[in-house]
Write a protein that holds these residues in place. Sequence first.
Motif, PDB file in Angstrom:
ATOM      1  N   PRO A   1     -33.308   1.307   9.606  1.00  0.00           N
ATOM      2  CA  PRO A   1     -32.694   0.289  10.418  1.00  0.00           C
ATOM      3  C   PRO A   1     -31.386   0.689  11.049  1.00  0.00           C
ATOM      4  O   PRO A   1     -31.166   0.447  12.249  1.00  0.00           O
ATOM      5  N   LEU A   2     -30.503   1.553  10.553  1.00  0.00           N
ATOM      6  CA  LEU A   2     -29.367   1.838  11.212  1.00  0.00           C
ATOM      7  C   LEU A   2     -29.576   2.854  12.200  1.00  0.00           C
ATOM      8  O   LEU A   2     -29.105   2.622  13.522  1.00  0.00           O
ATOM      9  N   ILE A   3     -30.740   3.772  12.009  1.00  0.00           N
ATOM     10  CA  ILE A   3     -31.198   4.632  13.249  1.00  0.00           C
ATOM     11  C   ILE A   3     -31.719   3.934  14.221  1.00  0.00           C
ATOM     12  O   ILE A   3     -31.781   4.206  15.494  1.00  0.00           O
ATOM     13  N   PHE A   4     -32.689   2.865  13.834  1.00  0.00           N
ATOM     14  CA  PHE A   4     -33.161   2.036  14.853  1.00  0.00           C
ATOM     15  C   PHE A   4     -32.161   1.397  15.727  1.00  0.00           C
ATOM     16  O   PHE A   4     -32.408   1.240  17.060  1.00  0.00           O
ATOM     17  N   VAL A   5     -31.094   0.635  15.142  1.00  0.00           N
ATOM     18  CA  VAL A   5     -30.145   0.046  16.078  1.00  0.00           C
ATOM     19  C   VAL A   5     -29.220   1.215  16.798  1.00  0.00           C
ATOM     20  O   VAL A   5     -29.331   0.787  17.963  1.00  0.00           O
ATOM     21  N   LEU A   6     -29.093   2.254  16.375  1.00  0.00           N
ATOM     22  CA  LEU A   6     -28.460   3.293  17.306  1.00  0.00           C
ATOM     23  C   LEU A   6     -29.318   3.458  18.482  1.00  0.00           C
ATOM     24  O   LEU A   6     -28.792   3.847  19.521  1.00  0.00           O
ATOM     25  N   PHE A   7     -30.636   3.611  18.021  1.00  0.00           N
ATOM     26  CA  PHE A   7     -31.414   4.081  19.273  1.00  0.00           C
ATOM     27  C   PHE A   7     -31.612   2.828  20.194  1.00  0.00           C
ATOM     28  O   PHE A   7     -31.668   3.322  21.449  1.00  0.00           O
ATOM     29  N   VAL A   8     -31.736   1.766  19.709  1.00  0.00           N
ATOM     30  CA  VAL A   8     -31.656   0.632  20.598  1.00  0.00           C
ATOM     31  C   VAL A   8     -30.459   0.712  21.533  1.00  0.00           C
ATOM     32  O   VAL A   8     -30.554   0.331  22.967  1.00  0.00           O
ATOM     33  N   VAL A   9     -29.212   0.708  20.895  1.00  0.00           N
ATOM     34  CA  VAL A   9     -27.975   0.657  21.754  1.00  0.00           C
ATOM     35  C   VAL A   9     -27.959   1.889  22.594  1.00  0.00           C
ATOM     36  O   VAL A   9     -27.463   1.812  23.879  1.00  0.00           O
ATOM     37  N   LEU A  10     -28.395   3.155  22.369  1.00  0.00           N
ATOM     38  CA  LEU A  10     -28.331   4.203  23.472  1.00  0.00           C
ATOM     39  C   LEU A  10     -29.222   3.935  24.599  1.00  0.00           C
ATOM     40  O   LEU A  10     -29.011   4.177  25.269  1.00  0.00           O
TER      41      LEU A  10
ATOM     42  N   ALA B   1     -30.232   2.558  30.168  1.00  0.00           N
ATOM     43  CA  ALA B   1     -31.074   1.633  31.243  1.00  0.00           C
ATOM     44  C   ALA B   1     -30.308   1.137  32.044  1.00  0.00           C
ATOM     45  O   ALA B   1     -30.748   0.699  33.071  1.00  0.00           O
ATOM     46  N   VAL B   2     -29.129   0.493  31.806  1.00  0.00           N
ATOM     47  CA  VAL B   2     -28.028  -0.157  32.739  1.00  0.00           C
ATOM     48  C   VAL B   2     -27.295   0.758  33.151  1.00  0.00           C
ATOM     49  O   VAL B   2     -26.512   1.555  32.876  1.00  0.00           O
ATOM     50  N   ARG B   3     -27.215   0.758  34.597  1.00  0.00           N
ATOM     51  CA  ARG B   3     -26.405   1.629  35.537  1.00  0.00           C
ATOM     52  C   ARG B   3     -25.621   0.649  36.295  1.00  0.00           C
ATOM     53  O   ARG B   3     -26.356   0.098  37.056  1.00  0.00           O
TER      54      ARG B   3
ATOM     55  N   LEU C   1     -31.229  -1.313  36.713  1.00  0.00           N
ATOM     56  CA  LEU C   1     -31.853  -0.922  35.264  1.00  0.00           C
ATOM     57  C   LEU C   1     -32.971  -0.049  35.578  1.00  0.00           C
ATOM     58  O   LEU C   1     -33.732   0.072  36.580  1.00  0.00           O
ATOM     59  N   VAL C   2     -32.846   0.955  34.679  1.00  0.00           N
ATOM     60  CA  VAL C   2     -33.773   1.932  34.939  1.00  0.00           C
ATOM     61  C   VAL C   2     -34.589   2.244  33.302  1.00  0.00           C
ATOM     62  O   VAL C   2     -34.146   1.703  32.519  1.00  0.00           O
ATOM     63  N   VAL C   3     -35.664   3.266  33.256  1.00  0.00           N
ATOM     64  CA  VAL C   3     -36.317   3.229  32.119  1.00  0.00           C
ATOM     65  C   VAL C   3     -35.886   4.620  31.545  1.00  0.00           C
ATOM     66  O   VAL C   3     -35.459   5.559  32.019  1.00  0.00           O
ATOM     67  N   PRO C   4     -35.134   4.053  30.185  1.00  0.00           N
ATOM     68  CA  PRO C   4     -34.503   5.219  29.576  1.00  0.00           C
ATOM     69  C   PRO C   4     -35.393   6.427  28.993  1.00  0.00           C
ATOM     70  O   PRO C   4     -36.661   6.175  28.867  1.00  0.00           O
ATOM     71  N   PHE C   5     -34.869   7.576  29.176  1.00  0.00           N
ATOM     72  CA  PHE C   5     -35.751   8.908  28.945  1.00  0.00           C
ATOM     73  C   PHE C   5     -36.774   9.101  29.553  1.00  0.00           C
ATOM     74  O   PHE C   5     -37.520  10.211  29.409  1.00  0.00           O
ATOM     75  N   VAL C   6     -36.799   8.266  30.847  1.00  0.00           N
ATOM     76  CA  VAL C   6     -38.024   8.744  31.751  1.00  0.00           C
ATOM     77  C   VAL C   6     -37.393   8.800  33.214  1.00  0.00           C
ATOM     78  O   VAL C   6     -37.873   9.627  33.933  1.00  0.00           O
TER      79      VAL C   6
END
Length: 324
Positions: A8-17, A22-24, A50-55
């Motif tokens: 869960p901690l890794i998931f939360v960090l991924f969501v925050v990142l 996504a927000v610029r 807003l942009v698509v992260p990693f894309v």
Amino acid sequence: MEPLLIVPLIFVLFVVLALMKAVRIVPQARARNVERLGRYHRTLNPGLNLVVPFVDRVYPAIDLREQVVSFDPRSVITEDNLVVEIDTVLYFQVTDPRSAAYEIASYLQAVEQLTVTTLRNVVGSMDLEKTLTSRDEINSRLREVLDEATGRWGIRVNRVEIKAVEPPKSIKDAMEKQMRAERDKRASILTAEGARASQILTAEGDKQGAILRAEGERAAAILRAEGQARSIDQVFTAVHRNDLDPKVLAYQYLQTLPELARGQGNTFWVIPSEVTSALSGIAQAFGTGAPAPPDGGSRPAPELDGPELDRPEFNGSGRPGTAG
């Protein structure tokens, strides 16, 4: 329990990142291009985007404000084969961020090289004197060429200014000598014109003075003549009004004789016969001479006593003779 907490901690960090990517936020008067899977997708406008992260890939911001660029001095050959150093200042603005990013690799370097090339073409058709005095024409022609060439790059050239034109040192020395010669020439011309104007004014003043003096002398002569005429007229009128006889005239003549004899160079003078007759009448009036002959003829004048007759000019007959 620990592996269950790590996931869960890794998931939360991924969501925050992901949210952070996504927000610029784009500042005012800026623009950012976005590529999706390696192709241009869109341009981010100022504000929250807003942009698509990693894309989506977001490129650095492009300044949309008017920019001022001063280029280094460039050597340009004029039509009369003289090398001059010209500094230029360019005012431009990015109007299309997509074209500025994809139509040219470096729009600033491209604008600089295009400015130098166009400047050499424009100045190469002018001689040095025209180059120094036709900055507005050079600026206008540069702007037309640059605006037309940079339009497809998404850039608008607002102004092009020639900051400085430096001719060779020998030409500058010759120009300074020419300017000094022109100034000396103008000073000589002004001095000559001032001297001419002064002489003209002096001559006009002398002319007016001579005219006024002549008019004054003429008026004085007229007044003197009028005074003499009036005096003669009064004397003539008085003589006729008083009906003077020859005795009075002879007596006046005797009073005038000393003045006539006193003049320099008066060695010989004649007494008219009328005066002799008048003197005879005076002698008869005083009873010292014989009566006048009945036929009215002339007779010797009687001897008269008086200081006037003691002068050496009189002889024994009472008539004047040659003195000295």
